[in-house]
Design a protein around this motif. Structure first.
Motif, PDB file in Angstrom:
ATOM      1  N   ALA A  98       0.737  -1.205  -0.032  1.00 32.71           N
ATOM      2  CA  ALA A  98      -0.066   0.267  -0.017  1.00 32.71           C
ATOM      3  C   ALA A  98       0.830   1.290  -0.150  1.00 32.71           C
ATOM      4  CB  ALA A  98      -0.905   0.034   1.211  1.00 32.71           C
ATOM      5  N   ALA A  99       1.877   1.269   0.791  1.00 30.59           N
ATOM      6  CA  ALA A  99       2.888   2.505   0.824  1.00 30.59           C
ATOM      7  C   ALA A  99       3.378   2.674  -0.214  1.00 30.59           C
ATOM      8  CB  ALA A  99       3.742   2.320   2.107  1.00 30.59           C
ATOM      9  N   GLY A 100       4.063   1.567  -0.734  1.00 33.18           N
ATOM     10  CA  GLY A 100       5.011   1.571  -2.231  1.00 33.18           C
ATOM     11  C   GLY A 100       4.263   2.025  -3.169  1.00 33.18           C
ATOM     12  N   ASP A 107       2.026   6.755   1.605  1.00 26.10           N
ATOM     13  CA  ASP A 107       3.214   6.291   1.974  1.00 26.10           C
ATOM     14  C   ASP A 107       3.657   6.896   3.290  1.00 26.10           C
ATOM     15  OD1 ASP A 107       5.495   5.068   1.746  1.00 26.10           O
ATOM     16  OD2 ASP A 107       6.546   6.583   0.231  1.00 26.10           O
ATOM     17  N   GLU A 108       3.535   8.120   3.346  1.00 23.73           N
ATOM     18  CA  GLU A 108       4.193   9.144   4.671  1.00 23.73           C
ATOM     19  C   GLU A 108       3.495   8.336   5.881  1.00 23.73           C
ATOM     20  OE1 GLU A 108       7.145  11.490   6.039  1.00 23.73           O
ATOM     21  OE2 GLU A 108       6.927  11.089   3.949  1.00 23.73           O
ATOM     22  N   ALA A 109       2.259   8.469   5.891  1.00 26.44           N
ATOM     23  CA  ALA A 109       1.508   7.953   7.081  1.00 26.44           C
ATOM     24  C   ALA A 109       1.932   6.629   7.410  1.00 26.44           C
ATOM     25  CB  ALA A 109      -0.033   8.152   6.674  1.00 26.44           C
ATOM     26  N   LEU A 110       1.929   5.681   6.540  1.00 23.78           N
ATOM     27  CA  LEU A 110       1.953   4.224   6.762  1.00 23.78           C
ATOM     28  C   LEU A 110       3.550   4.157   7.281  1.00 23.78           C
ATOM     29  CD1 LEU A 110       0.151   2.375   3.741  1.00 23.78           C
ATOM     30  CD2 LEU A 110      -0.483   2.381   6.258  1.00 23.78           C
ATOM     31  N   TRP A 149       6.312  -7.327  12.059  1.00 23.12           N
ATOM     32  CA  TRP A 149       5.702  -6.824  10.606  1.00 23.12           C
ATOM     33  C   TRP A 149       6.697  -5.839  10.210  1.00 23.12           C
ATOM     34  CZ3 TRP A 149       3.668  -2.153   9.623  1.00 23.12           C
ATOM     35  CH2 TRP A 149       3.202  -1.359  10.614  1.00 23.12           C
ATOM     36  N   ALA A 150       7.167  -4.885  10.991  1.00 25.80           N
ATOM     37  CA  ALA A 150       7.822  -3.657  10.300  1.00 25.80           C
ATOM     38  C   ALA A 150       8.775  -4.021   9.368  1.00 25.80           C
ATOM     39  CB  ALA A 150       8.291  -2.844  11.422  1.00 25.80           C
ATOM     40  N   ASP A 151       9.689  -4.843   9.525  1.00 23.73           N
ATOM     41  CA  ASP A 151      10.814  -5.247   8.479  1.00 23.73           C
ATOM     42  C   ASP A 151      10.401  -5.722   7.310  1.00 23.73           C
ATOM     43  OD1 ASP A 151      13.010  -4.275  10.156  1.00 23.73           O
ATOM     44  OD2 ASP A 151      13.224  -6.333  10.996  1.00 23.73           O
ATOM     45  N   PRO A 152       9.376  -6.452   6.978  1.00 20.21           N
ATOM     46  CA  PRO A 152       8.782  -6.966   5.827  1.00 20.21           C
ATOM     47  C   PRO A 152       8.129  -5.838   5.281  1.00 20.21           C
ATOM     48  CG  PRO A 152       8.223  -8.777   7.374  1.00 20.21           C
ATOM     49  CD  PRO A 152       8.648  -7.713   8.256  1.00 20.21           C
ATOM     50  N   ALA A 153       7.555  -4.846   5.987  1.00 22.81           N
ATOM     51  CA  ALA A 153       6.980  -3.867   5.545  1.00 22.81           C
ATOM     52  C   ALA A 153       7.942  -2.894   4.718  1.00 22.81           C
ATOM     53  CB  ALA A 153       6.038  -3.031   6.466  1.00 22.81           C
TER      54      ALA A 153
END
Length: 276
Positions: A98-100, A107-110, A149-153
């Protein structure tokens, strides 16, 4: 050449896959190899290993079978590790895609949410979550995934930002393909391999976190876990070191197997080439 064949051509992949296959077989066959409740009293307490053929690895302070605990502990560790990694990967892929793909304000918010989630170490987050919500396998899985989950994101977002500028994505836009179709048919399959390689690391971290929670008494008391076995043997470490050493070795071998598998998978993905 398939991914499995490339994986089997790497020494790390072969060793890691063999270790994980043995552990998986031990977990699946635990009810066959050691029928009954692994937490039941099986014999005389503090029976040393290799002194009774019926209890080859001896018993703990309560007379419970150490081998049964190791077998069922493998099942618990792998189940929690795989489930937590899967949950973290799904959430990370969704947020990263979603961000990319959306860019801009979304993108900035996520990414600020991702930054905020990385402020607190994953283990402390899981510790606080389990302490507040309560002890159960689903809660432990969710708590571990919440900190992983942050690293995969981040990795997914980086891959998407690179891939969305490629010619075949531009061609898909020109022919009028729907943005969601572009995201899931053109971008996701090419962004997925590096993220999959990261999943093995998440599994290893999840297994260690579950063991640490069990060691601290925050694991499910109705399940045999390596962390609780290590904690059980602390008080008799000098007189019966095997009670902590054996589950500790099992934990170390499991993490080593996952690490080697991850290294082999990374090499196999690299040898298969990048995105089309």
């Amino acid at each position: 050449m398939t991914l499995l064949r490339r994986l089997l051509q790497t020494p790390e992949g072969v060793i890691g896959l063999a270790i994980l296959a043995v552990l998986l077989a031990a977990g699946l066959l635990a009810p066959v190899l050691s029928p009954g409740d692994p937490l039941r009293i099986a014999g005389r307490a503090m029976l040393t290993p290799f002194t009774d053929t019926g209890l080859p690895l001896g018993t703990d302070r309560l007379g419970r079978d150490v081998l049964a605990g190791l077998l069922y502990g493998a099942r618990t560790s792998l189940a929690v590790g795989i489930a937590a990694a899967f949950s973290a990967m799904v959430l990370g892929l969704f947020v990263g895609m979603a961000a990319g793909f959306a860019g801009g304000v979304i993108d900035e918010a996520l990414m600020r949410v991702v930054d905020a989630s990385q402020i607190v170490p994953g283990f402390l987050l899981a510790l606080a979550f389990v302490s507040i919500i309560g002890v159960s396998v689903p809660v432990i899985v969710f708590a571990i995934a919440l900190g992983a989950w942050a690293d995969p994101a981040r990795l997914t977002r980086a891959q998407v930002l690179s891939i969305r500028e490629r010619d075949y994505v531009a061609a898909a836009r020109v022919i009028g393909m729907h943005p969601a179709e572009i995201a899931f048919k053109e971008i996701l399959p090419n962004a997925l391999p590096p993220v999959l390689a990261l999943s093995a690391t998440i599994v290893a971290g999840a297994i260690l976190t579950e063991a640490a929670l069990s060691f601290l008494g925050l694991g499910n008391p109705n399940l045999a876990t390596w962390g609780s076995m290590i904690a059980e043997g602390r008080s008799v470490l000098r007189s019966a070191a095997y009670l902590s050493v054996l589950p500790g070795l099992a934990l170390a071998i499991t993490v080593l197997g996952v690490h080697l598998f991850s290294e082999g998978l990374t090499k196999a993905l690299d040898s298969g080439g990048g995105p089309r």
